[in-house]
Design an enzyme around this catalytic site. Structure first.
Site, PDB file in Angstrom:
ATOM      1  N   HIS A 114       0.882  -1.216   0.121  1.00 43.01           N
ATOM      2  CA  HIS A 114       0.027   0.011  -0.075  1.00 43.01           C
ATOM      3  C   HIS A 114       0.907   1.362  -0.107  1.00 43.01           C
ATOM      4  O   HIS A 114       2.030   1.084   0.666  1.00 43.01           O
ATOM      5  CB  HIS A 114      -1.042  -0.090   1.048  1.00 43.01           C
ATOM      6  CG  HIS A 114      -1.658  -1.248   1.331  1.00 43.01           C
ATOM      7  ND1 HIS A 114      -2.831  -1.263   0.649  1.00 43.01           N
ATOM      8  CD2 HIS A 114      -1.597  -2.301   2.142  1.00 43.01           C
ATOM      9  CE1 HIS A 114      -3.348  -2.656   0.850  1.00 43.01           C
ATOM     10  NE2 HIS A 114      -2.462  -3.297   1.727  1.00 43.01           N
ATOM     11  N   GLY A 141       8.207 -22.045  10.370  1.00 48.51           N
ATOM     12  CA  GLY A 141       7.079 -21.779  11.056  1.00 48.51           C
ATOM     13  C   GLY A 141       6.906 -20.368  11.471  1.00 48.51           C
ATOM     14  O   GLY A 141       7.725 -19.662  12.068  1.00 48.51           O
TER      15      GLY A 141
END
EC number: 2.3.1.79
Length: 184
Positions: A114, A141
């Site tokens: 953005h 992870g």
């Protein structure tokens, strides 16, 4: 010639994510994802859904539910790659994942960005930058791969890392932001 919002999106330009065509394509992807996530493991339907959803899928690719993405068709996964559960791929641009990769639970891969300027951001426009993950990469992870990143072959991304810059081949990176910890 005027470009469609989809063409702008694929090119990494500012585009309107609320464009009608893009809304319909995300809705279609969500329908396929819902079916995929609810299909039993041993069901051949899961493989068919994955091939319908993604841009390309190599041989012996496993993605454990739950899996989420924006469009799917920008995602390309090489042979013998394993993606553990709770993976999120925001694929407003191309995501290429190589062969023999291991992606641990909760990994997020983002191509969407953005504008930093608050007035521009208020317009609702966004942009994308592609992500490329080489062959034999292991992503630990809860790692986050940010827009525009390329990860070289054989690299290891430590659990919980936030990858904001390119990762050279044959390295171990970790931290927030991720930095090189070791050469392999």
């Amino acid at each position: 010639m005027l470009r469609t919002e989809k063409e702008k999106m694929a090119a990494g330009e500012l585009y309107n994510s609320e464009d009608q065509q893009l809304l319909l394509e995300r809705k279609h992807a969500r329908q396929l994802i819902r079916q995929y996530n609810e299909t039993p493991e041993d069901d051949a339907v899961r493989t068919k859904l994955l091939k319908e959803l993604l841009g390309s899928v190599g041989d012996q690719v496993t993605i454990l539910p739950t899996f989420r993405c924006d469009y799917g068709y920008h995602i390309h996964i090489g042979d013998h790659t394993f993606v553990n559960f709770d993976c999120v791929i925001l694929d407003v641009c191309e995501v290429r994942i190589g062969c023999h990769c291991l992606i641990a639970p909760g990994v997020h891969i983002y191509t969407a960005g953005h504008p930093l300027d608050p007035i521009e951001r208020k317009s609702g426009k966004e942009f994308g930058k592609p992500v490329t993950i080489g062959d034999q990469v292991w992503i630990g992870g809860r790692a986050v791969i940010n827009p525009g990143v390329t990860i070289g072959d054989n690299a290891v991304i430590a659990s919980g890392s936030v990858v904001t810059k390119d990762v050279p081949a044959n390295t171990v990176v970790g931290g927030n932001p991720a930095r090189i910890l070791k050469q392999l």
